[in-house]
Design a protein around this motif. Structure first.
Motif, PDB file in Angstrom:
ATOM      1  N   PHE A  32       0.856  -1.185   0.000  1.00  0.00           N
ATOM      2  CA  PHE A  32       0.000   0.000   0.000  1.00  0.00           C
ATOM      3  C   PHE A  32       0.892   1.236   0.000  1.00  0.00           C
ATOM      4  CE2 PHE A  32      -2.738  -3.240   1.744  1.00  0.00           C
ATOM      5  CZ  PHE A  32      -3.988  -2.950   1.218  1.00  0.00           C
ATOM      6  N   ALA A  33       0.665   2.127  -0.927  1.00  0.00           N
ATOM      7  CA  ALA A  33       1.462   3.352  -0.963  1.00  0.00           C
ATOM      8  C   ALA A  33       0.560   4.564  -0.744  1.00  0.00           C
ATOM      9  CB  ALA A  33       2.231   3.448  -2.267  1.00  0.00           C
ATOM     10  N   CYS A  34      -0.170   4.966  -1.777  1.00  0.00           N
ATOM     11  CA  CYS A  34      -0.972   6.192  -1.662  1.00  0.00           C
ATOM     12  C   CYS A  34      -2.202   6.033  -0.772  1.00  0.00           C
ATOM     13  CB  CYS A  34      -1.403   6.661  -3.054  1.00  0.00           C
ATOM     14  SG  CYS A  34      -2.683   5.620  -3.818  1.00  0.00           S
ATOM     15  N   LYS A  35      -2.763   4.863  -0.733  1.00  0.00           N
ATOM     16  CA  LYS A  35      -4.034   4.583  -0.029  1.00  0.00           C
ATOM     17  C   LYS A  35      -5.138   5.527  -0.493  1.00  0.00           C
ATOM     18  CE  LYS A  35      -2.371   2.499   4.214  1.00  0.00           C
ATOM     19  NZ  LYS A  35      -2.397   2.619   5.667  1.00  0.00           N
ATOM     20  N   GLY A  37      -6.170   5.238  -4.086  1.00  0.00           N
ATOM     21  CA  GLY A  37      -6.615   4.756  -5.389  1.00  0.00           C
ATOM     22  C   GLY A  37      -5.903   5.398  -6.565  1.00  0.00           C
ATOM     23  N   SER A  38      -4.756   6.036  -6.289  1.00  0.00           N
ATOM     24  CA  SER A  38      -4.129   6.785  -7.375  1.00  0.00           C
ATOM     25  C   SER A  38      -2.755   6.281  -7.808  1.00  0.00           C
ATOM     26  CB  SER A  38      -4.028   8.263  -6.992  1.00  0.00           C
ATOM     27  OG  SER A  38      -3.264   8.409  -5.833  1.00  0.00           O
ATOM     28  N   CYS A  39      -2.200   5.246  -7.139  1.00  0.00           N
ATOM     29  CA  CYS A  39      -0.858   4.797  -7.536  1.00  0.00           C
ATOM     30  C   CYS A  39      -0.834   3.384  -8.136  1.00  0.00           C
ATOM     31  CB  CYS A  39       0.106   4.853  -6.353  1.00  0.00           C
ATOM     32  SG  CYS A  39      -0.139   3.541  -5.137  1.00  0.00           S
ATOM     33  N   GLY A  40      -1.826   2.592  -7.828  1.00  0.00           N
ATOM     34  CA  GLY A  40      -1.903   1.235  -8.381  1.00  0.00           C
ATOM     35  C   GLY A  40      -1.065   0.197  -7.657  1.00  0.00           C
ATOM     36  N   SER A  41      -0.341   0.572  -6.616  1.00  0.00           N
ATOM     37  CA  SER A  41       0.558  -0.390  -5.961  1.00  0.00           C
ATOM     38  C   SER A  41      -0.188  -1.525  -5.285  1.00  0.00           C
ATOM     39  CB  SER A  41       1.464   0.309  -4.947  1.00  0.00           C
ATOM     40  OG  SER A  41       0.727   0.716  -3.825  1.00  0.00           O
ATOM     41  N   CYS A  42      -1.389  -1.295  -4.827  1.00  0.00           N
ATOM     42  CA  CYS A  42      -2.119  -2.325  -4.075  1.00  0.00           C
ATOM     43  C   CYS A  42      -2.975  -3.210  -4.970  1.00  0.00           C
ATOM     44  CB  CYS A  42      -2.991  -1.662  -3.009  1.00  0.00           C
ATOM     45  SG  CYS A  42      -4.383  -0.720  -3.677  1.00  0.00           S
ATOM     46  N   LEU A  75      -8.698  -2.417  -6.292  1.00  0.00           N
ATOM     47  CA  LEU A  75      -7.722  -1.638  -5.526  1.00  0.00           C
ATOM     48  C   LEU A  75      -8.156  -1.668  -4.061  1.00  0.00           C
ATOM     49  CD1 LEU A  75      -7.373   1.459  -7.903  1.00  0.00           C
ATOM     50  CD2 LEU A  75      -5.792  -0.481  -7.680  1.00  0.00           C
ATOM     51  N   CYS A  77      -7.129  -0.529  -1.341  1.00  0.00           N
ATOM     52  CA  CYS A  77      -7.036   0.671  -0.497  1.00  0.00           C
ATOM     53  C   CYS A  77      -8.315   1.496  -0.516  1.00  0.00           C
ATOM     54  CB  CYS A  77      -5.844   1.534  -0.895  1.00  0.00           C
ATOM     55  SG  CYS A  77      -6.002   2.365  -2.482  1.00  0.00           S
TER      56      CYS A  77
HETATM   57  S1  FES Z   1      -2.276   2.147  -2.442  1.00  0.00           S
HETATM   58 FE1  FES Z   1      -2.249   3.388  -4.199  1.00  0.00          FE
HETATM   59  S2  FES Z   1      -3.876   2.635  -5.404  1.00  0.00           S
HETATM   60 FE2  FES Z   1      -4.021   1.501  -3.556  1.00  0.00          FE
END
Ligand code: FES
Length: 90
Positions: A32-35, A37-42, A75, A77
């Motif tokens: 989890f990075a941005c939490k 919904g804007s980075c796609g990491s999760c 996603l 997050c």
């Molecule tokens: S943590 Fe960035 S989209 Fe879910």
């Protein structure tokens, strides 16, 4: 209680019914990075139990349009579980 099985971890995490799956942060290996919904990491693929997740909100839909494309992807997050069990992998 609802549960999320993370196949990559061979692990199931219990969460309260109706919770935001950002609660998985620190309890499994999903990154989890941005939490927001804007980075796609999760991003995860839902292997089973999609019916136990609430429909994507506008924020998640926008993120999935950018980072996803497969209807089995979500996603966590910005995604809420209703109840029951969901199995995911990434
Ligand atoms: S943590 Fe960035 S989209 Fe879910």
């Amino acid at each position: 209680m609802a549960e999320v099985e993370i196949k990559n971890d061979s692990k199931t995490v219990k969460v309260a019914d109706g919770s935001l799956l950002a609660e998985l942060d620190g309890k499994c290996s999903i990154l989890f990075a941005c939490k927001a919904g804007s980075c796609g990491s999760c991003k995860v693929k839902v292997v089973s139990g999609m019916e136990n997740l609430e429909a994507p909100n506008d924020i998640e839909q926008a993120g999935l349009a950018t980072f996803g494309g497969d209807p089995t992807e979500r996603l966590p997050c910005v995604c809420k579980i209703k109840k029951g069990k969901v199995v995911v992998e990434y």
